[in-house]
Scaffold this active site. Structure first.
Site, short mmCIF file in Angstrom:
data_model
loop_
_atom_site.label_atom_id
_atom_site.label_comp_id
_atom_site.label_asym_id
_atom_site.label_seq_id
_atom_site.Cartn_x
_atom_site.Cartn_y
_atom_site.Cartn_z
N MET A 118 0.85 -1.19 0.00
CA MET A 118 0.00 0.00 0.00
C MET A 118 0.89 1.24 0.00
O MET A 118 1.78 1.38 0.85
CB MET A 118 -0.94 0.00 1.21
CG MET A 118 -2.02 -1.06 1.16
SD MET A 118 -3.13 -1.04 2.59
CE MET A 118 -2.11 -1.88 3.81
N ALA A 119 0.64 2.12 -0.96
CA ALA A 119 1.45 3.32 -1.12
C ALA A 119 1.42 4.17 0.13
O ALA A 119 0.35 4.48 0.67
CB ALA A 119 0.95 4.13 -2.32
N GLN A 143 7.14 -5.39 -4.38
CA GLN A 143 6.23 -5.34 -5.51
C GLN A 143 6.79 -4.39 -6.56
O GLN A 143 7.13 -3.25 -6.27
CB GLN A 143 4.83 -4.89 -5.11
CG GLN A 143 3.87 -5.01 -6.30
CD GLN A 143 2.45 -4.64 -5.97
OE1 GLN A 143 2.14 -3.46 -5.84
NE2 GLN A 143 1.56 -5.61 -5.87
N CYS A 153 -3.17 -2.09 -10.05
CA CYS A 153 -3.33 -0.73 -9.54
C CYS A 153 -4.38 0.04 -10.35
O CYS A 153 -4.32 0.08 -11.58
CB CYS A 153 -2.00 0.01 -9.60
SG CYS A 153 -2.08 1.70 -8.95
#
Length: 382
Positions: free
Chosen positions: A28-29, A81, A112
Site C-alpha cells: 500500500m502506497a 512489488q 493498480c
C-alpha cells in the site's frame, strides 16, 4: 458456480519459499514501509510486501525509488512489488533486486487502479494486452530464476465488467512460470468501492494449477478463513483491513492454526501500539519525518473510539515523540474497543469511475511487445 468447501491451508508454497500462515500484507502506497512491515511482523507471521516501486526507477538508480528499498534489520524475507510496462526494464530490475538487495520474493503489479498508472497502460489496465503481459512476466521469471526467487503477480477481475481479464491473466501467469497469482475481486473501474467478488476468485482457482491468493473485503480473521474455504484459494492478501489494526495479523495467525480469535484491545493498548508504530517510523526515517508519516494513521487507530475532536486533531499534527506521549496520555486507557467497527470497511472506498486508458487501448488484446512509457520514479509507491 457451486463450490465445495476446501480445507484451510496452513502454509503457502511459492517455489522454494514457504509462508506460514498463508497471509500476505498487500503493498500500500505510503503505508507498507519498513516500519509498518516490522510492526505487522511483530504481531504474526506471514509475507510482508513493500510499497510498489517502478522497474525503470531501479534500473536508472533513481534516488526516490531506491530510498523506498529500505528493509528492517529483522526483515529476513524481503518481498518487493514491482511495477513496469516494459519487459526489458522489468527483467533488469528483477535481477538487481535479487543480486543486490537480497530479495526473496518479487510481486508484479497488474492491478493498480490509480489513473496516473492506467492512463499509461500500467497496473490494472495492462492485462488487457495478453502478449505484453506474458512478455513482462517471462522477463521477470527468467531474471529471478538463477537466484531461486519466485515471481508472482497481482491483478483485478478486469478493466470493467465488459472487459474482464482475470482468467486469461491466470493462464498467462501459469504459462510464464509465475509461482502464484493474487486476485482482487474487483474491477479497475470499481477501485475500492462496492463489494469484492469472491466467486471470481473461486473461478480462477478452478482455471489454473498455480496457487491463487484471494484479496478483497478481509476485515476480520474469520473473513480470511471463509474466503479460503469458499473459494479454494491457497492464501489471502490483506490490505485495508489492517489499517490502524496491525494486530489483525495476530488474529490471522491464530485463525489459520484453527483457533477462533478476535483481538479487542482497550484504548490504552491501542495507544501503546500507536506509540510503537511512531517509534519504528522515527527509527527508520528520523523523528521529524517519522512523526509526519505517523499522522495519517491516527484516524484509523482511533476509528470508533470516543476520543474528542480536538485531541484527534492534535495527534494528527504531532511533531515529536515527546508530544505524542503527552497526547496519548490524555486518552482513556480503559475505554473498550468499539465492537460495532468489527467487520466494517476501513480506508478509502469511493465510488465506481471511468478508467483512464491510453488512446485506442481497447482496440486489440495483443500489445505485441509494445514498450509503453514508464517514468523512473513518478509511480513508485502507487
Amino acid at each position: 458456480m457451486t463450490t465445495t468447501a476446501a480445507a484451510v491451508p496452513r502454509e503457502l508454497v511459492l517455489g522454494p519459499l514457504r509462508v506460514g500462515p498463508p497471509v500476505v500484507l498487500a503493498p500500500m502506497a505510503g503505508i507498507t514501509n519498513a516500519a509498518y512491515r516490522r510492526l505487522c511482523r511483530e504481531q504474526g507471521a506471514g509475507l510482508y510486501v513493500c510499497e510498489m516501486i517502478t522497474s525503470r526507477g531501479i534500473v536508472e538508480r533513481d534516488e526516490v525509488t531506491l530510498s523506498m528499498l529500505v528493509f528492517d534489520e529483522l526483515e529476513d524475507v524481503r518481498s518487493v512489488q514491482l511495477y513496469g510496462t516494459d519487459p526489458v526494464y522489468v527483467g533488469k530490475a528483477a535481477e538487481i533486486l535479487c543480486a543486490e538487495y537480497g530479495v526473496a520474493h518479487i510481486d508484479l503489479n497488474f492491478g493498480c487502479p490509480v489513473p496516473k498508472v492506467t492512463r499509461k497502460g500500467g497496473g490494472g489496465a495492462l492485462p488487457w494486452k495478453r502478449r505484453l503481459l506474458g512478455d513482462i512476466l517471462t522477463a521477470a521469471v527468467k531474471a529471478a530464476e538463477p537466484y531461486g526467487v519466485p515471481v508472482t503477480m497481482k491483478t483485478r477481475k478486469g478493466i470493467d465488467d465488459d472487459h474482464l481479464t482475470y482468467l486469461d491473466a491466470g493462464r498467462v501467469a501459469q504459462e510464464s512460470g509465475a509461482a502464484a497469482i493474487a486476485l482482487h475481486g474487483r474491477t479497475v473501474s470499481q477501485a475500492y468501492s462496492g463489494t469484492a467478488d469472491w466467486e471470481a476468485i473461486g473461478n480462477l482457482v478452478s482455471h489454473v494449477d498455480i496457487p491463487v491468493l484471494g484479496n478483497g473485503d478481509i476485515w476480520e480473521a474469520a473473513d480470511a478463513i471463509r474466503m479460503v474455504t469458499e473459494t479454494g484459494a491457497a492464501g489471502v492478501v490483506v490490505g485495508r483491513g489492517c489499517l490502524g489494526r496491525p494486530w489483525l495479523f495476530r488474529d490471522l495467525a491464530a485463525a489459520f492454526a484453527g483457533q477462533q480469535v478476535a483481538t479487542l484491545p482497550t484504548l490504552g493498548e491501542v495507544a501503546a501500539m500507536m506509540r510503537r508504530h511512531a517509534e519504528l517510523l522515527c527509527q527508520h526515517m528520523g523523528e521529524e519525518r517519522g512523526c509526519k508519516e505517523f499522522r495519517k494513521h491516527v484516524s484509523w487507530y482511533l476509528k470508533g473510539f470516543a476520543a474528542g475532536g480536538e485531541l484527534r486533531r492534535s495527534l494528527a499534527l504531532v511533531t515529536s515523540l515527546r508530544a505524542l506521549d503527552e497526547l496519548l496520555a490524555r486518552l482513556d486507557p480503559d475505554e473498550a474497543f468499539p465492537v460495532a467497527e468489527l467487520g466494517t470497511p476501513r480506508g478509502r472506498q469511493g465510488s465506481p469511475r471511468r478508467v483512464v486508458l491510453p488512446e485506442g487501448w481497447l482496440d486489440d488484446t495483443d500489445g505485441t511487445g509494445t514498450a509503453l512509457r514508464e517514468d523512473a520514479a513518478e509511480m513508485s509507491g502507487g
